[in-house]
Design a protein around this motif. Structure first.
Motif, mmCIF file in Angstrom:
data_model
loop_
_atom_site.group_PDB
_atom_site.id
_atom_site.type_symbol
_atom_site.label_atom_id
_atom_site.label_comp_id
_atom_site.label_asym_id
_atom_site.label_seq_id
_atom_site.Cartn_x
_atom_site.Cartn_y
_atom_site.Cartn_z
ATOM 1 N N ASN A 82 0.799 -1.232 0.000
ATOM 2 C CA ASN A 82 0.000 0.000 0.000
ATOM 3 C C ASN A 82 0.828 1.276 0.000
ATOM 4 O OD1 ASN A 82 0.596 -1.109 2.627
ATOM 5 N ND2 ASN A 82 -0.487 0.616 3.516
ATOM 6 N N ARG A 83 2.124 1.186 0.370
ATOM 7 C CA ARG A 83 2.934 2.418 0.419
ATOM 8 C C ARG A 83 4.417 2.053 0.350
ATOM 9 N NH1 ARG A 83 4.327 3.702 6.162
ATOM 10 N NH2 ARG A 83 3.456 2.028 7.453
ATOM 11 N N LEU A 122 8.196 1.180 -0.368
ATOM 12 C CA LEU A 122 8.853 0.308 -1.342
ATOM 13 C C LEU A 122 7.868 -0.682 -1.971
ATOM 14 C CD1 LEU A 122 11.478 -0.650 -2.689
ATOM 15 C CD2 LEU A 122 11.912 -2.067 -0.663
ATOM 16 N N ARG A 133 -2.536 -4.517 4.892
ATOM 17 C CA ARG A 133 -3.448 -4.722 6.022
ATOM 18 C C ARG A 133 -4.803 -4.077 5.753
ATOM 19 N NH1 ARG A 133 0.466 -3.877 11.183
ATOM 20 N NH2 ARG A 133 1.163 -2.027 10.051
ATOM 21 N N ASP A 190 -2.233 -9.478 6.953
ATOM 22 C CA ASP A 190 -1.375 -9.121 8.088
ATOM 23 C C ASP A 190 -0.455 -10.318 8.283
ATOM 24 O OD1 ASP A 190 -0.171 -8.831 10.590
ATOM 25 O OD2 ASP A 190 -1.888 -7.771 11.417
ATOM 26 N N ILE A 191 0.840 -10.117 8.064
ATOM 27 C CA ILE A 191 1.738 -11.278 8.050
ATOM 28 C C ILE A 191 2.010 -11.836 9.447
ATOM 29 C CG2 ILE A 191 2.808 -10.619 5.850
ATOM 30 C CD1 ILE A 191 5.321 -9.781 7.444
ATOM 31 N N ASN A 251 8.006 -8.064 1.364
ATOM 32 C CA ASN A 251 8.459 -6.677 1.526
ATOM 33 C C ASN A 251 8.028 -6.076 2.863
ATOM 34 O OD1 ASN A 251 9.030 -3.735 0.533
ATOM 35 N ND2 ASN A 251 6.847 -3.767 1.037
ATOM 36 N N LEU A 297 15.303 -7.366 3.008
ATOM 37 C CA LEU A 297 15.946 -7.270 4.331
ATOM 38 C C LEU A 297 16.484 -5.855 4.459
ATOM 39 C CD1 LEU A 297 17.669 -10.777 4.234
ATOM 40 C CD2 LEU A 297 15.379 -10.177 5.010
ATOM 41 N N LYS A 339 16.465 -8.329 11.331
ATOM 42 C CA LYS A 339 16.848 -8.477 9.918
ATOM 43 C C LYS A 339 17.964 -9.521 9.772
ATOM 44 C CE LYS A 339 14.094 -5.497 7.779
ATOM 45 N NZ LYS A 339 13.139 -5.903 6.730
ATOM 46 N N GLY A 360 20.363 -0.010 1.366
ATOM 47 C CA GLY A 360 20.649 0.987 2.397
ATOM 48 C C GLY A 360 19.381 1.784 2.646
ATOM 49 N N ILE A 365 16.225 4.032 2.378
ATOM 50 C CA ILE A 365 15.324 4.302 1.244
ATOM 51 C C ILE A 365 14.407 5.462 1.631
ATOM 52 C CG2 ILE A 365 13.671 3.276 -0.380
ATOM 53 C CD1 ILE A 365 14.499 0.498 0.798
ATOM 54 N N THR A 369 11.395 6.497 2.229
ATOM 55 C CA THR A 369 10.006 6.122 2.537
ATOM 56 C C THR A 369 9.690 6.605 3.948
ATOM 57 O OG1 THR A 369 10.601 4.026 3.558
ATOM 58 C CG2 THR A 369 10.217 3.979 1.172
ATOM 59 N N SER A 380 12.158 5.793 6.873
ATOM 60 C CA SER A 380 13.418 6.526 7.069
ATOM 61 C C SER A 380 13.204 8.032 7.028
ATOM 62 C CB SER A 380 14.432 6.126 5.994
ATOM 63 O OG SER A 380 14.991 4.884 6.322
HETATM 64 N N1 LIG Z 1 13.059 2.667 4.392
HETATM 65 C C1 LIG Z 1 14.310 2.228 4.571
HETATM 66 O O1 LIG Z 1 15.257 3.007 4.807
HETATM 67 C C2 LIG Z 1 14.606 0.745 4.423
HETATM 68 C C3 LIG Z 1 15.958 0.343 4.325
HETATM 69 C C4 LIG Z 1 16.247 -1.017 4.188
HETATM 70 C C5 LIG Z 1 15.220 -1.944 4.144
HETATM 71 N N2 LIG Z 1 13.921 -1.528 4.246
HETATM 72 C C6 LIG Z 1 12.868 -2.548 4.209
HETATM 73 O O2 LIG Z 1 12.016 -2.308 3.105
HETATM 74 C C7 LIG Z 1 10.726 -2.880 3.374
HETATM 75 C C8 LIG Z 1 9.652 -1.862 3.043
HETATM 76 O O3 LIG Z 1 9.772 -0.772 3.963
HETATM 77 P P1 LIG Z 1 9.409 0.729 3.573
HETATM 78 O O4 LIG Z 1 10.660 1.495 3.578
HETATM 79 O O5 LIG Z 1 8.533 0.753 2.384
HETATM 80 O O6 LIG Z 1 8.616 1.128 4.893
HETATM 81 P P2 LIG Z 1 7.148 1.691 5.129
HETATM 82 O O7 LIG Z 1 6.892 2.811 4.188
HETATM 83 O O8 LIG Z 1 7.088 1.926 6.591
HETATM 84 O O9 LIG Z 1 6.191 0.473 4.706
HETATM 85 C C9 LIG Z 1 6.144 -0.697 5.456
HETATM 86 C C10 LIG Z 1 5.065 -1.579 4.861
HETATM 87 O O10 LIG Z 1 5.012 -2.800 5.604
HETATM 88 C C11 LIG Z 1 3.652 -3.012 5.979
HETATM 89 N N3 LIG Z 1 3.515 -3.816 7.200
HETATM 90 C C12 LIG Z 1 4.020 -3.577 8.430
HETATM 91 N N4 LIG Z 1 3.633 -4.528 9.289
HETATM 92 C C13 LIG Z 1 2.863 -5.401 8.589
HETATM 93 C C14 LIG Z 1 2.162 -6.577 8.910
HETATM 94 N N5 LIG Z 1 2.157 -7.079 10.163
HETATM 95 N N6 LIG Z 1 1.492 -7.225 7.938
HETATM 96 C C15 LIG Z 1 1.468 -6.735 6.671
HETATM 97 N N7 LIG Z 1 2.077 -5.601 6.296
HETATM 98 C C16 LIG Z 1 2.772 -4.946 7.247
HETATM 99 C C17 LIG Z 1 3.088 -1.614 6.176
HETATM 100 O O11 LIG Z 1 1.678 -1.651 6.213
HETATM 101 P P3 LIG Z 1 0.785 -0.493 6.946
HETATM 102 O O12 LIG Z 1 0.679 0.646 5.969
HETATM 103 O O13 LIG Z 1 -0.503 -1.167 7.235
HETATM 104 O O14 LIG Z 1 1.545 -0.090 8.199
HETATM 105 C C18 LIG Z 1 3.674 -0.938 4.943
HETATM 106 O O15 LIG Z 1 2.932 -1.266 3.806
HETATM 107 C C19 LIG Z 1 10.755 -3.306 4.848
HETATM 108 O O16 LIG Z 1 10.995 -4.687 4.948
HETATM 109 C C20 LIG Z 1 11.933 -2.526 5.401
HETATM 110 O O17 LIG Z 1 12.503 -3.119 6.543
HETATM 111 C C21 LIG Z 1 13.587 -0.209 4.367
#
Ligand SMILES: NC(=O)c1ccc[n+]([C@@H]2O[C@H](COP(=O)([O-])OP(=O)(O)OC[C@H]3O[C@@H](n4cnc5c(N)ncnc54)[C@H](OP(=O)(O)O)[C@@H]3O)[C@@H](O)[C@H]2O)c1
Length: 237
Positions: A14-15, A17, A38, A55-56, A78, A129, A147, A174, A176, A178, A181
């Motif tokens: 939904n948002r 990455l 979710r 919801d995972i 993801n 990861l 992780k 690294g 991202i 979103t 971060s």
């Molecule tokens: N952003 C960074 O700097 C960064 C760096 C390295 C790796 N990552 C990894 O990239 C991936 C995507 O993160 P993002 O940056 O896109 O973060 P984000 O914008 O916070 O998005 C996280 C996503 O995960 C979903 N989520 C969380 N808990 C969940 C659950 N129990 N069941 C199903 N969905 C769930 C959220 O859903 P809701 O909208 O319902 O909360 C949202 O869609 C993650 O695995 C993160 O660890 C991110």
């Protein structure tokens, strides 16, 4: 690698990455994309997108999603959380548990539910990861631990699924750009470029895809001088 025969399933679609994974899969010609979230909400208007509630951390929900998406050929794990919590922070036990529940057990639950269909179709799995699976950043120590656990999980899944023709890739980006971060002031990867890099890596043979300068730099540092790289990170406030 991605074509009209690709049926992808993206969690956390939904948002951030996850939304970009959906967009980039469609741009590359995927035949169907299950966009799981979710709130069962996706902004993309395309007949190939199938919204799914997921919801995972919920066994029944995961089982139901896997049954619904039984034609999946590419699973993208993801969804993730980062509570930005150090181990001695007052609420860290709750934060650490939440991060393990989603980042480790959630990914494990998804892998177990989707493994049979990936085996049937000789499909692929990308586990999103972080470079923080390889190093500890004390300000978010429990995120790093979750992780790292998910990286060990990914390695074992590769060993179990590889002989069945299923490719298992760990994506280690690294920072991202979103919501996760939003408070990080250093350079951040574009989410669409990050999704593209992970999808491109599927075509290669490597088990780990390091994405962006931060991830490449740290991976190189660990290979050259592990102790010095750890020491540098451990002294980061
Ligand atoms: N952003 C960074 O700097 C960064 C760096 C390295 C790796 N990552 C990894 O990239 C991936 C995507 O993160 P993002 O940056 O896109 O973060 P984000 O914008 O916070 O998005 C996280 C996503 O995960 C979903 N989520 C969380 N808990 C969940 C659950 N129990 N069941 C199903 N969905 C769930 C959220 O859903 P809701 O909208 O319902 O909360 C949202 O869609 C993650 O695995 C993160 O660890 C991110």
């Amino acid at each position: 690698m991605i074509d009209h025969n690709t049926v992808a399933f993206v969690s956390g679609a939904n948002r951030g990455l996850g939304a970009q994974f959906v967009a980039r899969l469609l741009a590359r010609g995927a035949g169907k994309v299950y966009a799981a979230s979710r709130a069962r909400h996706v902004d993309i208007d395309d007949a190939r997108v199938v919204p799914v509630t997921l919801d995972i951390t919920d066994d029944e929900c995961v089982t139901h999603a896997a049954r619904l998406a039984a034609d999946t050929t590419l699973l993208i794990n993801n969804a993730g959380v980062n509570r930005h919590s150090s181990f001695l922070a007052p609420l860290n036990i709750d934060d650490a548990r939440a991060e393990m529940d989603v980042n480790f057990f959630g990914t494990l639950r998804m892998a177990r539910a989707f493994a049979p269909m990936l085996i049937d179709r000789r499909g692929a799995m990308i586990n999103v990861l972080s470079i923080l699976a390889r190093v500890s950043l004390p300000a978010m120590g429990s995120l790093c631990a979750s992780k790292a656990a998910a990286l060990r999980l990914t390695e074992s899944l590769r060993a179990e699924l590889g002989p069945h023709g299923v490719r298992v890739l760990a994506a280690l980006p690294g920072a991202i750009d979103t919501d996760m971060s939003r408070d990080f002031e250093g350079p951040k990867l574009d989410p669409a470029d990050t999704a593209d890099a992970a999808l491109d890596a599927l075509a290669g043979m490597a088990g780990e895809a390091y994405i962006g300068a931060m991830a490449h730099g740290l991976a190189q540092g660990l290979a050259l001088d592990r102790a010095a790289t750890h020491a540098q990170l451990l002294s980061t406030p």
